[in-house]
Motif scaffolding. Structure first.
Motif, PDB file in Angstrom:
ATOM      1  N   UNK A  10       0.814  -1.208   0.000  1.00  0.00           N
ATOM      2  CA  UNK A  10       0.000   0.000   0.000  1.00  0.00           C
ATOM      3  C   UNK A  10       0.850   1.261   0.000  1.00  0.00           C
ATOM      4  N   UNK A  11       2.069   1.156   0.507  1.00  0.00           N
ATOM      5  CA  UNK A  11       2.919   2.330   0.616  1.00  0.00           C
ATOM      6  C   UNK A  11       3.630   2.671  -0.684  1.00  0.00           C
ATOM      7  N   UNK A  12       3.588   1.762  -1.655  1.00  0.00           N
ATOM      8  CA  UNK A  12       4.399   1.921  -2.852  1.00  0.00           C
ATOM      9  C   UNK A  12       3.492   2.012  -4.066  1.00  0.00           C
ATOM     10  N   UNK A  13       3.249   3.217  -4.576  1.00  0.00           N
ATOM     11  CA  UNK A  13       2.280   3.321  -5.656  1.00  0.00           C
ATOM     12  C   UNK A  13       2.581   4.481  -6.588  1.00  0.00           C
ATOM     13  N   UNK A  14       1.798   4.567  -7.679  1.00  0.00           N
ATOM     14  CA  UNK A  14       2.030   5.579  -8.698  1.00  0.00           C
ATOM     15  C   UNK A  14       0.777   5.784  -9.529  1.00  0.00           C
ATOM     16  N   UNK A  15       0.881   6.526 -10.646  1.00  0.00           N
ATOM     17  CA  UNK A  15      -0.291   6.858 -11.452  1.00  0.00           C
ATOM     18  C   UNK A  15       0.057   6.838 -12.937  1.00  0.00           C
ATOM     19  N   UNK A  16      -0.916   6.438 -13.774  1.00  0.00           N
ATOM     20  CA  UNK A  16      -0.786   6.578 -15.213  1.00  0.00           C
ATOM     21  C   UNK A  16      -0.239   5.360 -15.901  1.00  0.00           C
ATOM     22  N   UNK A  17       0.383   5.567 -17.064  1.00  0.00           N
ATOM     23  CA  UNK A  17       0.965   4.471 -17.823  1.00  0.00           C
ATOM     24  C   UNK A  17       2.267   4.935 -18.447  1.00  0.00           C
ATOM     25  N   UNK A  18       3.256   4.045 -18.435  1.00  0.00           N
ATOM     26  CA  UNK A  18       4.559   4.353 -19.027  1.00  0.00           C
ATOM     27  C   UNK A  18       5.351   3.074 -19.103  1.00  0.00           C
ATOM     28  N   UNK A  19       6.385   3.079 -19.911  1.00  0.00           N
ATOM     29  CA  UNK A  19       7.212   1.895 -20.035  1.00  0.00           C
ATOM     30  C   UNK A  19       7.955   1.622 -18.736  1.00  0.00           C
ATOM     31  N   UNK A  20       8.134   0.329 -18.449  1.00  0.00           N
ATOM     32  CA  UNK A  20       8.862  -0.041 -17.237  1.00  0.00           C
ATOM     33  C   UNK A  20      10.077  -0.892 -17.585  1.00  0.00           C
ATOM     34  N   UNK A  21      10.645  -0.657 -18.771  1.00  0.00           N
ATOM     35  CA  UNK A  21      11.796  -1.435 -19.214  1.00  0.00           C
ATOM     36  C   UNK A  21      13.041  -1.184 -18.373  1.00  0.00           C
ATOM     37  N   UNK A  22      13.028  -0.133 -17.558  1.00  0.00           N
ATOM     38  CA  UNK A  22      14.220   0.151 -16.764  1.00  0.00           C
ATOM     39  C   UNK A  22      14.282  -0.678 -15.484  1.00  0.00           C
ATOM     40  N   UNK A  23      13.294  -1.548 -15.242  1.00  0.00           N
ATOM     41  CA  UNK A  23      13.367  -2.479 -14.122  1.00  0.00           C
ATOM     42  C   UNK A  23      14.125  -3.715 -14.585  1.00  0.00           C
ATOM     43  N   UNK A 148       5.775   0.786 -11.323  1.00  0.00           N
ATOM     44  CA  UNK A 148       5.574   1.969 -12.135  1.00  0.00           C
ATOM     45  C   UNK A 148       6.172   3.203 -11.460  1.00  0.00           C
ATOM     46  N   UNK A 149       5.983   3.327 -10.163  1.00  0.00           N
ATOM     47  CA  UNK A 149       6.584   4.433  -9.424  1.00  0.00           C
ATOM     48  C   UNK A 149       8.096   4.443  -9.647  1.00  0.00           C
ATOM     49  N   UNK A 150       8.701   3.272  -9.575  1.00  0.00           N
ATOM     50  CA  UNK A 150      10.154   3.189  -9.720  1.00  0.00           C
ATOM     51  C   UNK A 150      10.613   3.454 -11.143  1.00  0.00           C
ATOM     52  N   UNK A 155      13.705  13.278 -12.619  1.00  0.00           N
ATOM     53  CA  UNK A 155      13.062  14.560 -12.885  1.00  0.00           C
ATOM     54  C   UNK A 155      11.556  14.531 -12.685  1.00  0.00           C
ATOM     55  N   UNK A 156      10.951  13.341 -12.792  1.00  0.00           N
ATOM     56  CA  UNK A 156       9.512  13.205 -12.619  1.00  0.00           C
ATOM     57  C   UNK A 156       9.119  13.003 -11.167  1.00  0.00           C
ATOM     58  N   UNK A 157       9.994  12.356 -10.402  1.00  0.00           N
ATOM     59  CA  UNK A 157       9.714  12.101  -8.990  1.00  0.00           C
ATOM     60  C   UNK A 157      10.693  12.940  -8.172  1.00  0.00           C
ATOM     61  N   UNK A 158      10.220  14.075  -7.678  1.00  0.00           N
ATOM     62  CA  UNK A 158      11.086  15.023  -6.987  1.00  0.00           C
ATOM     63  C   UNK A 158      10.277  15.736  -5.919  1.00  0.00           C
TER      64      UNK A 158
END
Length: 256
Positions: A10-23, A148-150, A155-158
């Motif tokens: 529950x503590x780890x979340x985000x919004x929207x859609x985007x590529x997650x290839x960097x995981x 997704x948060x990660x 620049x997006x998470x600041x």
């Protein structure tokens, strides 16, 4: 220590859609969990690149369990699984299979993001069958939101970022708001690392003690891995800290 991994997720979340290839493929993160003064358990999060229905996906698995003295009087074995579309960052299939003391629940959810619906199947009670439920645009499950948060760039998470979203939990949608309120240097078993301090606003009364009784710290870099989480629960307090990490995509900048 009920619903241990649920609280962490529950503590780890985000919004929207985007590529997650960097995981990274084969990443593994383990958090050590303390309930009050007790060393209560562990939560392990792993990833694997795969396909789901012929489409590239990230398979994420979360396993939570009690350990030591806590396990002797309250046994927890929680399993969470999510197949996340690597192009959109949205979940396609989600499993929550938990055993927590006398509590047992096993749900499977199939998401249809094109028409904003989902199919919920109660595997514990097969007689209930499956049912279609109206959803919302960009809904995340409890694992997909974390990855997704990660995936967001530094620049997006600041500091100053505010995110609103909906997370699917069990058989219900929950609204959340996340606020990045500052940065802090935290000491860990690996050294000191600079972190973003994040406060989620959550629905009080059901799990958490207060609307903003939760704080988490993630590494202030491209990994955004969880370093420390604290929650004031309706009964007692919970803390989870990074215990091990493996195959993260970018180097972690720990200093002594």
């Amino acid at each position: 220590m009920k619903k241990m991994l649920t609280i962490i997720a529950l503590l780890l979340f985000c919004l929207g859609s985007a590529q997650i290839d960097n995981i990274a493929d084969g990443e593994s993160l383990t958090l050590r969990i303390h309930y009050g003064i007790l060393n209560a358990g562990t939560a392990n999060l792993t990833t694997k690149k795969t396909t789901y229905r012929g489409v590239p996906h990230l398979y994420a698995k979360g396993v939570g369990q009690t350990t030591g003295a806590v396990k002797a009087f309250f046994k927890v074995e929680d399993l969470y699984e999510s197949f996340i579309n690597t192009e959109t960052g949205l979940p396609s299939f989600y499993v929550r299979n938990v055993r927590e003391g006398g509590y047992r629940q096993h749900f499977e959810t199939t998401f249809n993001h094109d028409n904003h619906t989902l199919i919920l199947t109660d595997k514990k009670n097969p007689a209930n069958g499956s049912r279609e439920i109206k959803s919302v645009k960009g809904v995340q499950d409890m694992l997909s939101c974390f990855y997704y948060l990660r995936s967001k760039s530094p620049g997006e998470l600041k500091v100053g970022t505010v995110i609103n979203m909906n997370v699917w939990i069990d058989d219900e949608m929950f609204p959340f708001q996340l606020k990045v309120v500052g940065t802090e240097n935290l000491k860990t078993k690996f050294g000191t690392i600079n972190c973003l301090k994040i406060i989620p606003s959550v629905k009080s009364g059901r799990v958490f003690k207060e609307k903003e009784g939760v704080t988490m710290w993630v590494s202030n870099d491209a990994n955004h891995i969880p370093i420390l989480l604290k929650a004031e629960l309706a009964v007692g307090s919970l803390k989870a800290s990074i215990d091990s990490y493996k195959n993260v995509k970018y180097p972690l900048n720990f200093t002594k």
